[in-house]
Write an enzyme that holds these catalytic residues in place. Structure first.
Site, PDB file in Angstrom:
ATOM      1  CB  CYS A   2      14.732  16.756  -5.623  1.00 34.42           C
ATOM      2  SG  CYS A   2      15.793  15.378  -5.206  1.00 34.42           S
ATOM      3  NE  ARG A  27       6.374  18.572  -6.020  1.00 34.66           N
ATOM      4  CZ  ARG A  27       6.172  18.069  -7.232  1.00 34.66           C
ATOM      5  NH1 ARG A  27       6.877  17.066  -7.656  1.00 34.66           N
ATOM      6  NH2 ARG A  27       5.272  18.579  -8.022  1.00 34.66           N
ATOM      7  CD1 TRP A  75      13.786  10.196  -2.376  1.00 31.61           C
ATOM      8  CD2 TRP A  75      12.288  11.124  -1.020  1.00 31.61           C
ATOM      9  NE1 TRP A  75      13.038   9.194  -1.828  1.00 31.61           N
ATOM     10  CE2 TRP A  75      12.115   9.734  -0.996  1.00 31.61           C
ATOM     11  CE3 TRP A  75      11.445  11.921  -0.237  1.00 31.61           C
ATOM     12  CZ2 TRP A  75      11.126   9.105  -0.230  1.00 31.61           C
ATOM     13  CZ3 TRP A  75      10.473  11.287   0.516  1.00 31.61           C
ATOM     14  CH2 TRP A  75      10.312   9.900   0.524  1.00 31.61           C
ATOM     15  CG  ASN A  99      14.619  18.877  -8.543  1.00 27.63           C
ATOM     16  OD1 ASN A  99      15.359  18.926  -7.564  1.00 27.63           O
ATOM     17  ND2 ASN A  99      13.407  19.397  -8.560  1.00 27.63           N
ATOM     18  N   GLY A 100      16.573  15.560 -10.800  1.00 32.09           N
ATOM     19  CA  GLY A 100      16.732  14.642 -11.922  1.00 32.09           C
ATOM     20  C   GLY A 100      17.972  13.790 -11.750  1.00 32.09           C
ATOM     21  CD  GLU A 478      -3.452  -2.759  -2.325  1.00 31.80           C
ATOM     22  OE1 GLU A 478      -3.677  -3.274  -1.227  1.00 31.80           O
ATOM     23  OE2 GLU A 478      -3.351  -1.532  -2.495  1.00 31.80           O
ATOM     24  CE  LYS A 482      -5.852   1.024  -2.207  1.00 31.36           C
ATOM     25  NZ  LYS A 482      -4.727   0.438  -1.567  1.00 31.36           N
ATOM     26  CD  GLU A 485      -8.144   1.614   1.288  1.00 32.75           C
ATOM     27  OE1 GLU A 485      -7.540   1.365   0.231  1.00 32.75           O
ATOM     28  OE2 GLU A 485      -7.601   2.126   2.264  1.00 32.75           O
ATOM     29  CG  HIS A 501     -12.683 -25.333  -1.928  1.00 36.30           C
ATOM     30  ND1 HIS A 501     -12.847 -26.698  -1.895  1.00 36.30           N
ATOM     31  CD2 HIS A 501     -11.627 -25.100  -2.749  1.00 36.30           C
ATOM     32  CE1 HIS A 501     -11.915 -27.264  -2.643  1.00 36.30           C
ATOM     33  NE2 HIS A 501     -11.165 -26.310  -3.188  1.00 36.30           N
ATOM     34  CE  LYS A 597      -1.161   7.818   2.736  1.00 37.23           C
ATOM     35  NZ  LYS A 597      -1.521   6.728   1.810  1.00 37.23           N
TER      36      LYS A 597
HETATM   37  C1  F6R Z   1      -4.918   1.110   2.169  1.00 38.11           C
HETATM   38  C2  F6R Z   1      -4.101   1.719   3.184  1.00 38.11           C
HETATM   39  C3  F6R Z   1      -3.983   1.053   4.511  1.00 38.11           C
HETATM   40  C4  F6R Z   1      -2.512   1.043   4.940  1.00 38.11           C
HETATM   41  C5  F6R Z   1      -2.378   0.492   6.373  1.00 38.11           C
HETATM   42  C6  F6R Z   1      -0.934   0.393   6.808  1.00 38.11           C
HETATM   43  O1  F6R Z   1      -4.978   1.858   1.007  1.00 38.11           O
HETATM   44  O2  F6R Z   1      -3.526   2.747   2.960  1.00 38.11           O
HETATM   45  O3  F6R Z   1      -4.489  -0.234   4.467  1.00 38.11           O
HETATM   46  O4  F6R Z   1      -1.795   0.266   4.044  1.00 38.11           O
HETATM   47  O5  F6R Z   1      -3.075   1.314   7.266  1.00 38.11           O
HETATM   48  O6  F6R Z   1      -0.326   1.637   6.774  1.00 38.11           O
HETATM   49  P1  F6R Z   1       1.258   1.784   6.697  1.00 38.11           P
HETATM   50  O7  F6R Z   1       1.701   1.187   5.429  1.00 38.11           O
HETATM   51  O8  F6R Z   1       1.493   3.250   6.802  1.00 38.11           O
HETATM   52  O9  F6R Z   1       1.810   1.038   7.883  1.00 38.11           O
END
Ligand code: F6R
Length: 602
Positions: A2, A27, A75, A99-100, A478, A482, A485, A501, A597
């Site tokens: 929010c 946000r 939100w 908010n809150g 994961e 990270k 990337e 293995h 993204k």
């Molecule tokens: C990794 C990352 C990507 C997304 C992937 C799926 O940090 O951001 O691997 O996880 O492209 O994206 P969404 O979740 O938006 O379907």
């Protein structure tokens, strides 16, 4: 999450509010609204969805001369994203934005309903405006009626109230949620963060918890529990992007720090004392379901892999996980007794969306777990659970993963509860652990400083292996993703028991092993896997509550009674490690090379 904007002065109020709310869009929100009082004219507009909808509704509305105004982006937490639930909330002659979370709103609501008040929304916020008007009936001084009101509120809030009973004044209070006051000559601005007022106000005062007061043209009075107090304004920054980062160096860093809070948002109204509730799901969704198939990409795929252990262990339902881009072309055999779940932060990932369409064509019921309401994947699914992480700007996903995993954990318990595969006692234990998760996600200065220090030793070498077992294997995947990337260093996630293995052939002092060694899950097994690597001279960074003497480096986590709590704490450690390595290498943390993204192409 929010956002609040308020303005008092002679400028065009509608534009100031809408522009300010636009600055808070990043946000995330699902509805928005504004209210303006100009003399005896009172106007209010609300719209669900994007701010464009509110702009459209207000296109013929203009303000003139002096007035007071408040605006909000919401939100959804208490109640669905509807116009009635959007702020500002109206009493008989007053409006409020907030908010809150008002923790005692149920108790206040019952009290007000017993007095004959009719509530229009499902929100906790609406109690504030009715409580104020109730107090104002017996206490004609508007400020002391407001003061009485906020003294009754428990929980976190940043709130603005305007009332026809005093049409020159904005009343404000802050406790636990951010709010600031901006100044430019006699004009006064309010906002939940800097960005809406940058370029408009020249000076600012950041309210402290427990402060409240009122603003008139050229005059702001501030109070706290000890009475009236003075305050010092400071110059307002002019840099919007850095303001959006709330003082963090990178969006990714800010989002790592936000995880504890957004995790609480994810649980609100869903994790109850002794049960799990999903208002957005009709239990008929699970009728005649014998198996679950989950499709996702990247980080979302890793949260899915984590949940497969939980679905089978807790909900006792078969669960298969598929990478969406693989699923699309494998000519999968799909049966209607399978619930098809997609997971996506953006809701727009092309491969995941296409996989969902395939499943629908085959007649499967579908559920999406997504961070963006009204996204393509949400619209295409029979049902959706929103993760409530707020907008994620860093390309490397962090808080989206945390909230997806939390939603999936909740969903396994929900299915277990609905299908009677878990006892009340087990459910209670799981819920207690869940409520501890936000604490495990808090980033302490000590932890961050430690990872900053350690990171300098991990800038070279011929590769990283993140290893773990059970749910810590997807976490290893994961952690490696990270690091890849944002550092551009080669990293792999591997099941610890599988190293012997093949991959152990790579072991030497230049092979960095990040070992996830939870105490609640197969500790002795993973310990012996790590000993095997250490014996071959691999460099070991152990993450564990239990000191491990063969580790070259050691990050100590808390002892906990539940693997998921350990999972979330270790997740933060791997995120911070990747972040600090990337910073040292001078990379663009928020926009790593070659990545987008939202991947809307195949
Ligand atoms: C990794 C990352 C990507 C997304 C992937 C799926 O940090 O951001 O691997 O996880 O492209 O994206 P969404 O979740 O938006 O379907």
């Amino acid at each position: 999450m929010c956002g609040i904007v308020g303005y008092l002065g002679n400028e065009e109020k509608k534009e100031i509010l809408l522009d300010g709310l636009q600055e808070l869009e990043y946000r995330g929100y699902d509805s928005a609204g504004i209210a303006v009082i100009e003399g005896d004219k009172l106007n209010q507009f609300k719209a669900i969805g994007k701010l464009e909808n509110l702009r459209e509704k207000t296109k013929n509305y203009h303000t003139e001369g002096f007035g007071i105004s408040i605006g909000h982006t919401r939100w959804a937490t208490h109640g669905k994203p509807t116009e009635l639930n959007a702020h500002p909330h109206l009493g008989a002659y007053s409006y409020v934005v907030h908010n809150g979370i008002i923790e005692n709103y149920q108790e206040l609501k019952v009290e007000l309903q017993n007095d004959g008040v009719n509530f229009l929304s499902q929100t906790d916020t609406e109690t504030i405006v009715h409580l104020f008007e109730k107090n104002h009936k017996t206490n004609t001084n508007v400020f002391s009626a407001f003061e009485e009101t906020i003294q009754r509120l428990d929980g976190a809030y940043a709130t603005l109230l305007i009332t026809e009973a005093d049409p020159d004044t904005i009343y404000f209070a802050k406790n636990g949620s951010p709010m600031l006051i901006g100044f430019n000559g006699d004009d006064v601005y309010f906002a939940s963060s800097d960005t809406p007022i940058i370029g408009k106000a020249t000076e600012v005062y950041y309210l402290e918890d427990g402060e409240y007061g009122y603003a008139k043209q050229g005059e702001v009075k501030l109070f706290d529990a000890n009475g009236k107090k003075s305050f010092t304004k400071q110059a307002l920054t002019t840099d919007k992007v850095s303001a959006q980062k709330d003082g963090y160096r990178f969006f990714m860093e800010k989002e790592i720090y936000e995880q504890s809070r957004v995790m609480t948002d994810t649980m609100i109204g869903r994790v109850l004392d002794e049960s799990i509730a999903f208002d957005e799901i009709d239990t008929a969704l699970f009728d005649s379901i014998k198996a679950i198939k989950i499709c996702a990409c990247g980080t979302s795929y890793h949260s899915a892999l984590t949940s497969a252990y939980l679905f089978e262990r807790i909900a006792k339902v078969r669960c298969d996980i598929e990478i969406a881009s693989e699923f699309r072309y494998k000519e999968p055999l799909l049966t209607k007794d399978t619930l098809f779940i997609t997971i996506s932060q953006s809701g727009e990932t092309a491969d995941t969306l296409e996989a969902l369409k395939m499943a629908k064509r085959a007649g499967l019921k579908s559920l999406s777990i997504c961070n963006v309401d009204n996204s393509s994947i949400v619209r295409e699914s029979d049902a959706a659970i929103l993760t409530r992480a707020g907008i994620e700007k860093g390309v490397a996903s962090t808080k989206a993963f945390a909230t997806q995993t939390m939603v999936l954990w909740m969903l396994t318990l929900y299915m277990g509860q609905e299908r009677n595969t878990i006892s009340k006692e087990v459910l209670k234990t799981e819920i207690d652990a869940m409520l501890h998760a936000p604490k495990a996600l808090i980033v302490t200065d000590e932890l961050h400083a430690k990872l900053h220090r350690l990171s300098k030793r991990y800038l070279h070498g011929h590769g990283f292996f993140f290893i773990g077992r059970d749910i810590f294997f997807p976490l290893a995947l994961e952690g490696a993703l990270k690091l890849k990337e944002i550092s551009y260093l080669h990293a792999e996630g591997y099941p610890a028991g599988e190293m012997k293995h093949g991959p152990i052939a790579l072991a030497d002092s230049e092979l960095f092993t990040i070992a996830l060694m939870p105490k609640t899950m197969h500790y002795d097994k993973i310990k012996s896997n790590v000993e095997e690597l250490s014996a071959r001279d691999a460099t070991i960074l152990a993450i564990s509550p239990e000191p491990f003497e063969l580790a070259d480096d050691f990050v100590q986590t808390q002892y906990s009674s539940h693997p998921m709590v350990e999972f979330f704490e270790m997740m933060v450690v791997t995120q911070l490690l990747a972040l600090e390595i990337s910073v040292r290498l001078g990379n663009d943390v928020d926009m790593p090379r070659n990545l987008a993204k939202s991947v809307t192409v195949e």
